[in-house]
Enzyme design. Sequence first.
Site, mmCIF file in Angstrom:
data_model
loop_
_atom_site.group_PDB
_atom_site.id
_atom_site.type_symbol
_atom_site.label_atom_id
_atom_site.label_comp_id
_atom_site.label_asym_id
_atom_site.label_seq_id
_atom_site.Cartn_x
_atom_site.Cartn_y
_atom_site.Cartn_z
ATOM 1 N N CYS A 92 0.854 -1.187 0.000
ATOM 2 C CA CYS A 92 0.000 0.000 0.000
ATOM 3 C C CYS A 92 0.889 1.234 0.000
ATOM 4 O O CYS A 92 1.873 1.285 0.745
ATOM 5 C CB CYS A 92 -0.892 -0.006 1.241
ATOM 6 S SG CYS A 92 -2.030 1.395 1.312
ATOM 7 N N HIS A 134 -9.020 -3.764 -2.508
ATOM 8 C CA HIS A 134 -8.102 -2.994 -1.655
ATOM 9 C C HIS A 134 -8.496 -1.511 -1.658
ATOM 10 O O HIS A 134 -8.520 -0.865 -0.601
ATOM 11 C CB HIS A 134 -6.679 -3.211 -2.179
ATOM 12 C CG HIS A 134 -5.595 -2.402 -1.542
ATOM 13 N ND1 HIS A 134 -4.555 -2.968 -0.823
ATOM 14 C CD2 HIS A 134 -5.350 -1.059 -1.539
ATOM 15 C CE1 HIS A 134 -3.749 -2.002 -0.391
ATOM 16 N NE2 HIS A 134 -4.203 -0.834 -0.824
ATOM 17 N N GLU A 135 -8.833 -0.985 -2.843
ATOM 18 C CA GLU A 135 -9.194 0.445 -2.947
ATOM 19 C C GLU A 135 -10.545 0.738 -2.314
ATOM 20 O O GLU A 135 -10.714 1.768 -1.641
ATOM 21 C CB GLU A 135 -9.183 0.898 -4.414
ATOM 22 C CG GLU A 135 -7.873 0.696 -5.173
ATOM 23 C CD GLU A 135 -6.641 1.200 -4.453
ATOM 24 O OE1 GLU A 135 -6.769 2.075 -3.592
ATOM 25 O OE2 GLU A 135 -5.553 0.682 -4.737
ATOM 26 N N HIS A 138 -10.238 1.119 1.300
ATOM 27 C CA HIS A 138 -9.770 2.455 1.702
ATOM 28 C C HIS A 138 -10.957 3.408 1.889
ATOM 29 O O HIS A 138 -10.965 4.227 2.804
ATOM 30 C CB HIS A 138 -8.840 3.050 0.644
ATOM 31 C CG HIS A 138 -7.394 2.669 0.766
ATOM 32 N ND1 HIS A 138 -6.640 2.941 1.880
ATOM 33 C CD2 HIS A 138 -6.552 2.070 -0.110
ATOM 34 C CE1 HIS A 138 -5.391 2.515 1.679
ATOM 35 N NE2 HIS A 138 -5.310 1.973 0.474
#
Length: 173
Positions: A92, A134-135, A138
């Site tokens: 990351c 993963h995004e 966030h």
Amino acid sequence: MIRPILIHPDPRLKKLCDPVTEFDADLAVLAKDMLETMYDAPGIGLAAPQIGVMKRILVMDCVKEGEPRPMVLVNPKITWASEDLGVYEEGCLSIPDQYAEVKRPAEVRVEWVDETGKPQEEQFSGLWATCVQHEIDHLDGKLFIDYLGPLKRQMITRKMEKLKRERARQAQA
Ligand code: GNR
Ligand code: NI
């Protein structure tokens, strides 16, 4: 314009982001800045909270060689996830130089709107599936280290606190 990337731990990386409601010129500039920042890093994805913008927008390009494919996903939603899981060594940009294996659905179907507000839908697999999950994490205030055990997570967090102290000292000198 390349924007500075926040480093963990930072309270902004733990917050739920707000849906985008205005599809104006500011949003287009933000998307362009995010892509520029991602390619410069370099990274395969970037979420708005990583540059301190608390909105549901992410960019990604997981093409390894050949024609790039810059993607902008606004208000993305996972509408389906495969039962079978895949494991990737994740990293990351907000946790520099730290990598760990994370298990996630191997394929996901995602709905979003583009920077003009036009609805889009696509099924992702492989690295694209890992990256988009993963995004989206966030945007929900979640980091890949939240999938690790508490000891590993704490070890990484301590390293990042040290890195931030050193960088602050550097900036001072
Ligand atoms: O550049 C990145 N590489 C990466 C590798 C494996 C799994 C996820 C990623 S995303 C990361 C960029 C980033 O931090 N996006 O939020
Ligand atoms: Ni990240």
